[in-house]
Design a protein around this motif. Structure first.
Motif, short mmCIF file in Angstrom:
data_model
loop_
_atom_site.label_atom_id
_atom_site.label_comp_id
_atom_site.label_asym_id
_atom_site.label_seq_id
_atom_site.Cartn_x
_atom_site.Cartn_y
_atom_site.Cartn_z
N ASN A 100 0.83 -1.21 0.00
CA ASN A 100 0.00 0.00 0.00
C ASN A 100 0.86 1.26 0.00
OD1 ASN A 100 0.93 -0.45 2.56
ND2 ASN A 100 -0.94 0.17 3.59
N VAL A 101 1.60 1.46 -1.06
CA VAL A 101 2.44 2.65 -1.21
C VAL A 101 1.54 3.83 -1.55
CG1 VAL A 101 4.36 3.66 -2.51
CG2 VAL A 101 4.35 1.22 -2.00
N THR A 102 1.75 4.96 -0.88
CA THR A 102 0.87 6.11 -1.08
C THR A 102 1.11 6.80 -2.42
OG1 THR A 102 2.44 7.51 0.10
CG2 THR A 102 0.64 6.56 1.39
N ASP A 103 2.30 6.69 -2.99
CA ASP A 103 2.59 7.31 -4.29
C ASP A 103 2.54 6.22 -5.36
OD1 ASP A 103 3.68 8.47 -6.57
OD2 ASP A 103 5.25 9.53 -5.47
N PRO A 104 1.59 6.32 -6.30
CA PRO A 104 1.47 5.27 -7.33
C PRO A 104 2.68 5.22 -8.26
CG PRO A 104 -0.02 7.09 -7.80
CD PRO A 104 0.60 7.36 -6.46
N GLY A 105 3.55 6.22 -8.21
CA GLY A 105 4.74 6.21 -9.06
C GLY A 105 5.93 5.50 -8.44
N LEU A 106 5.69 4.82 -7.30
CA LEU A 106 6.79 4.16 -6.59
C LEU A 106 6.45 2.72 -6.23
CD1 LEU A 106 7.76 7.01 -4.11
CD2 LEU A 106 8.96 6.36 -6.20
N ARG A 107 7.50 1.92 -6.08
CA ARG A 107 7.41 0.58 -5.50
C ARG A 107 8.30 0.60 -4.27
NH1 ARG A 107 9.88 -3.33 -9.69
NH2 ARG A 107 11.35 -1.63 -9.89
N GLU A 108 7.90 -0.11 -3.20
CA GLU A 108 8.70 -0.12 -1.97
C GLU A 108 8.81 -1.52 -1.40
OE1 GLU A 108 7.96 4.33 -0.13
OE2 GLU A 108 7.04 2.63 0.85
N TRP A 109 9.96 -1.74 -0.72
CA TRP A 109 10.22 -2.97 0.01
C TRP A 109 10.77 -2.61 1.37
CZ3 TRP A 109 10.95 -2.27 -5.06
CH2 TRP A 109 10.45 -3.23 -5.95
N GLU A 110 10.39 -3.37 2.36
CA GLU A 110 11.03 -3.28 3.67
C GLU A 110 12.24 -4.20 3.63
OE1 GLU A 110 8.97 -3.44 7.75
OE2 GLU A 110 9.68 -5.49 7.39
N ILE A 111 13.37 -3.71 4.11
CA ILE A 111 14.57 -4.52 4.26
C ILE A 111 14.66 -4.83 5.75
CG2 ILE A 111 17.07 -4.61 4.00
CD1 ILE A 111 16.67 -2.33 1.87
N ARG A 112 14.42 -6.08 6.12
CA ARG A 112 14.36 -6.47 7.53
C ARG A 112 15.55 -7.35 7.89
NH1 ARG A 112 8.94 -8.83 9.79
NH2 ARG A 112 8.41 -6.70 9.28
N ALA A 113 16.28 -6.96 8.94
CA ALA A 113 17.41 -7.75 9.44
C ALA A 113 16.86 -8.93 10.25
CB ALA A 113 18.31 -6.88 10.30
N VAL A 114 17.23 -10.15 9.86
CA VAL A 114 16.68 -11.33 10.53
C VAL A 114 17.72 -12.19 11.24
CG1 VAL A 114 14.61 -11.48 9.10
CG2 VAL A 114 16.70 -12.63 8.36
N ARG A 115 18.99 -12.12 10.86
CA ARG A 115 20.03 -12.89 11.56
C ARG A 115 21.39 -12.26 11.28
NH1 ARG A 115 17.85 -16.55 8.05
NH2 ARG A 115 16.90 -17.59 9.80
N PRO A 116 22.33 -12.42 12.20
CA PRO A 116 23.67 -11.83 12.02
C PRO A 116 24.34 -12.33 10.74
CG PRO A 116 23.38 -12.54 14.28
CD PRO A 116 22.20 -13.08 13.50
N GLY A 117 25.07 -11.45 10.11
CA GLY A 117 25.78 -11.76 8.87
C GLY A 117 25.72 -10.59 7.92
N THR A 118 25.87 -10.88 6.63
CA THR A 118 25.85 -9.83 5.61
C THR A 118 24.86 -10.21 4.52
OG1 THR A 118 28.16 -9.31 6.04
CG2 THR A 118 27.27 -8.55 3.94
N GLY A 119 24.05 -9.24 4.14
CA GLY A 119 23.10 -9.42 3.04
C GLY A 119 23.33 -8.35 1.99
N VAL A 120 23.24 -8.73 0.73
CA VAL A 120 23.45 -7.78 -0.37
C VAL A 120 22.18 -7.73 -1.21
CG1 VAL A 120 24.82 -7.19 -2.40
CG2 VAL A 120 25.94 -8.24 -0.41
N VAL A 121 21.60 -6.53 -1.30
CA VAL A 121 20.42 -6.32 -2.13
C VAL A 121 20.90 -5.75 -3.46
CG1 VAL A 121 18.27 -5.04 -2.38
CG2 VAL A 121 18.95 -5.92 -0.13
N THR A 122 20.47 -6.38 -4.55
CA THR A 122 20.84 -5.93 -5.89
C THR A 122 19.61 -5.43 -6.61
OG1 THR A 122 22.62 -7.57 -5.98
CG2 THR A 122 21.94 -6.62 -8.07
N VAL A 123 19.74 -4.23 -7.18
CA VAL A 123 18.65 -3.60 -7.92
C VAL A 123 19.10 -3.49 -9.37
CG1 VAL A 123 17.23 -1.54 -8.17
CG2 VAL A 123 17.98 -2.27 -5.90
N SER A 124 18.47 -4.27 -10.26
CA SER A 124 18.79 -4.17 -11.68
C SER A 124 17.97 -3.05 -12.27
CB SER A 124 18.47 -5.49 -12.39
OG SER A 124 19.26 -6.51 -11.86
N GLY A 125 18.55 -2.34 -13.21
CA GLY A 125 17.82 -1.20 -13.76
C GLY A 125 18.05 -0.99 -15.22
N GLY A 126 17.41 -1.78 -16.07
CA GLY A 126 17.46 -1.54 -17.51
C GLY A 126 18.87 -1.45 -18.05
N ASP A 127 19.24 -0.27 -18.54
CA ASP A 127 20.56 -0.11 -19.16
C ASP A 127 21.64 0.24 -18.14
OD1 ASP A 127 19.53 2.37 -18.55
OD2 ASP A 127 20.20 3.33 -20.40
#
Length: 138
Positions: A100-127
């Motif tokens: 339920n994002v208030t701005d229809p021009g956006l997409r959102e995700w919560e990034i939630r820490a669940v256990r010790p360590g390292t996580g890498v989020v990758t965002v691909s973007g066209g070109d």
């Protein structure tokens, strides 16, 4: 008499801190760089990520989260469906889609820490080269 005055002034200078007062470094001591010995001895820690809103423009970001803390990933909406969803490598963080994002021009995700360590989020973007966001979870 002049000798007594000189001795008295030297003692006064030491007692009031005018004589330098700090430890004298020896040749065996490593040279210090930066603003303090603590800063020189410890590596830079990642910036806090709790509560931050990140985008693909934050490519290269490294932040720290404690288990249970969250950040937000915000990307432009994709009505055509041609942009891939972000991905996460590692099991320290989860990506949870916010519906339920208030701005229809956006997409959102919560990034939630669940256990010790390292996580890498990758965002691909066209070109564009994929953006990488790294989270160190403790």
């Amino acid at each position: 008499m002049a000798g007594h005055r000189l001795a008295w002034l030297a003692a006064l200078a030491l007692l009031t801190g005018c004589g330098g007062g700090g430890p004298v470094p020896s040749a065996a001591d490593p040279p210090l760089t930066g603003t303090s010995a603590t800063a020189a001895a410890s590596p830079a820690s990642p910036a806090p990520a709790r509560g931050r809103t990140l985008t693909a423009a934050d490519d290269g970001f490294t932040g720290r989260l404690a288990v249970g803390e969250t950040a937000v990933l915000r990307l432009p909406a994709d009505p055509s469906g041609s942009r891939p969803e972000p991905t996460v490598a590692g099991d320290s963080v989860l990506l949870i889609r916010i519906a339920n994002v208030t701005d229809p021009g956006l997409r959102e995700w919560e990034i939630r820490a669940v256990r010790p360590g390292t996580g890498v989020v990758t965002v691909s973007g066209g070109d564009r080269t994929p953006a990488r966001l790294t989270f160190v979870v403790s």
